[in-house]
Design a protein around this motif. Structure first.
Motif, PDB file in Angstrom:
ATOM      1  N   VAL A 155     -14.997  16.556  -1.976  1.00  0.00           N
ATOM      2  CA  VAL A 155     -14.212  15.934  -3.044  1.00  0.00           C
ATOM      3  C   VAL A 155     -12.922  16.731  -3.209  1.00  0.00           C
ATOM      4  N   GLY A 196     -10.671   5.791   4.140  1.00  0.00           N
ATOM      5  CA  GLY A 196     -11.860   6.178   3.362  1.00  0.00           C
ATOM      6  C   GLY A 196     -11.780   5.769   1.909  1.00  0.00           C
ATOM      7  N   GLY A 197     -10.697   5.091   1.523  1.00  0.00           N
ATOM      8  CA  GLY A 197     -10.495   4.741   0.122  1.00  0.00           C
ATOM      9  C   GLY A 197      -9.956   5.915  -0.683  1.00  0.00           C
ATOM     10  N   LEU A 251      -9.657   7.529  -5.032  1.00  0.00           N
ATOM     11  CA  LEU A 251      -9.947   7.417  -6.460  1.00  0.00           C
ATOM     12  C   LEU A 251      -8.833   8.103  -7.234  1.00  0.00           C
ATOM     13  N   ILE A 294      -8.953   4.751 -14.680  1.00  0.00           N
ATOM     14  CA  ILE A 294      -9.496   5.086 -13.358  1.00  0.00           C
ATOM     15  C   ILE A 294      -9.115   3.959 -12.408  1.00  0.00           C
ATOM     16  N   GLU A 353     -10.059   2.606  -8.606  1.00  0.00           N
ATOM     17  CA  GLU A 353     -10.852   2.721  -7.374  1.00  0.00           C
ATOM     18  C   GLU A 353     -10.178   1.885  -6.295  1.00  0.00           C
ATOM     19  N   PRO A 376     -11.376   1.066   0.746  1.00  0.00           N
ATOM     20  CA  PRO A 376     -10.831   1.423   2.055  1.00  0.00           C
ATOM     21  C   PRO A 376      -9.930   0.316   2.613  1.00  0.00           C
ATOM     22  N   GLY A 389     -11.663   9.245  -0.671  1.00  0.00           N
ATOM     23  CA  GLY A 389     -13.046   8.989  -0.332  1.00  0.00           C
ATOM     24  C   GLY A 389     -13.301   9.423   1.108  1.00  0.00           C
ATOM     25  N   ASN A 390     -14.494   9.894   1.375  1.00  0.00           N
ATOM     26  CA  ASN A 390     -14.894  10.189   2.760  1.00  0.00           C
ATOM     27  C   ASN A 390     -13.858  11.046   3.496  1.00  0.00           C
ATOM     28  N   LEU A 434     -17.840   5.764 -14.670  1.00  0.00           N
ATOM     29  CA  LEU A 434     -16.432   5.337 -14.584  1.00  0.00           C
ATOM     30  C   LEU A 434     -16.101   4.630 -13.283  1.00  0.00           C
ATOM     31  N   THR A 435     -17.017   4.627 -12.326  1.00  0.00           N
ATOM     32  CA  THR A 435     -16.737   4.016 -11.021  1.00  0.00           C
ATOM     33  C   THR A 435     -17.858   3.056 -10.623  1.00  0.00           C
ATOM     34  N   LYS A 436     -17.514   2.151  -9.706  1.00  0.00           N
ATOM     35  CA  LYS A 436     -18.473   1.141  -9.241  1.00  0.00           C
ATOM     36  C   LYS A 436     -18.566   1.078  -7.721  1.00  0.00           C
ATOM     37  N   ASN A 437     -17.472   1.442  -7.031  1.00  0.00           N
ATOM     38  CA  ASN A 437     -17.391   1.215  -5.587  1.00  0.00           C
ATOM     39  C   ASN A 437     -18.066   2.342  -4.807  1.00  0.00           C
ATOM     40  N   ASP A 473     -18.537   2.620  -1.779  1.00  0.00           N
ATOM     41  CA  ASP A 473     -17.900   2.912  -0.485  1.00  0.00           C
ATOM     42  C   ASP A 473     -17.070   4.197  -0.533  1.00  0.00           C
ATOM     43  N   LEU A 474     -16.592   4.564  -1.736  1.00  0.00           N
ATOM     44  CA  LEU A 474     -15.709   5.736  -1.850  1.00  0.00           C
ATOM     45  C   LEU A 474     -16.499   7.046  -1.810  1.00  0.00           C
ATOM     46  N   ASN A 475     -17.786   6.975  -2.140  1.00  0.00           N
ATOM     47  CA  ASN A 475     -18.616   8.183  -2.186  1.00  0.00           C
ATOM     48  C   ASN A 475     -18.125   9.221  -3.199  1.00  0.00           C
ATOM     49  N   VAL A 476     -17.541   8.725  -4.295  1.00  0.00           N
ATOM     50  CA  VAL A 476     -17.121   9.597  -5.399  1.00  0.00           C
ATOM     51  C   VAL A 476     -17.602   8.972  -6.713  1.00  0.00           C
TER      52      VAL A 476
END
Lengths: 142, 142
Positions: free
Chosen positions: A41, A61-62, A64, A89, A91, A94, A115-116, B33-36, B38-41
């Motif tokens: 992170v 990887g997207g 945040l 926030i 999001e 990717p 992300g990732n 605070l997050t939903k996606n 795919d981001l892995n955060v």
């Protein structure tokens, strides 16, 4: 000439973001906030002067965004701009093309993490034109 | 009896954190605070009432705390407690035993994300005794 940076959040502002300046219109500042790559992170605070924004871009990887100060804009390709304030926030899925930055009248700071991060690549595209940027600023006043 | 929660950050406070209450001394509130995924955060805001703290615990994937309001404490096993204020970041390495919470006199909010969420496991241990907690509060006044 030194720019006087107002204190708009509790997080450090860091140094002028010269490393990414080629992908920005206007000035920005970057403060890396983490060191331990085991966590996956990598967090930084990005501060934009009024009028400053990054180019259209995407992240494999997207990304945040965590808004911590001032007022800003976020826009995905083909969609209306979104007005951002502290506590918001974003999001970013990717490969979605987007840009973010300050409004024309306000400084803006968001924390950001990719992300990732072990596989993420940032794909930088064309600058956000004044026309697109001005329209985004007008939209938030409606 | 409802607890009146002061507004100490721009982020939402969410609902009382009953799901994790068994691992806390005192009350806390949780706002995802997050939903996606795919981001892995996966990011949440955790708010602690004065005196509230979680049990000693560790995360196999590590954890990142982003302090957004009030005053809190963070302590790793065998080390002095650290006093936390808005703008502070805590990087918790994988498998390090620790606890976090409010000070005895202040509400406290931090954003939190687990490192490596796809494989992370939280290992919950014993409560932080009043003796350890009071000592941590005394340390920050030195």
């Amino acid at each position: 000439m030194n720019t006087k940076i107002p204190k708009i959040s509790s997080f450090p502002t860091g140094e002028e973001n010269t490393g990414y300046a080629q992908y920005f219109t206007g000035k920005s500042w970057l403060a890396p906030l983490t060191k331990n790559s085991d966590l996956n992170v990598p967090l930084s605070n990005v501060t934009f002067e009024p009028g400053s924004r990054n180019n259209w871009h995407s992240h494999t990887g997207g990304q945040l965004l965590i808004v911590v100060g001032g007022e800003g804009l976020y826009q995905e390709r083909g969609k209306p701009a979104i007005h951002l304030k502290s506590g918001d926030i974003v999001e970013i899925a990717p490969n979605v093309e987007h840009w973010h930055g300050a409004t024309s009248k306000s400084w803006f700071s968001h924390l950001a993490t990719n992300g990732n991060p072990k596989t993420n690549e940032n794909i930088w595209l064309e600058p956000v034109t004044d026309e697109v940027y001005n329209e985004a600023n007008l939209e938030i006043k409606k």
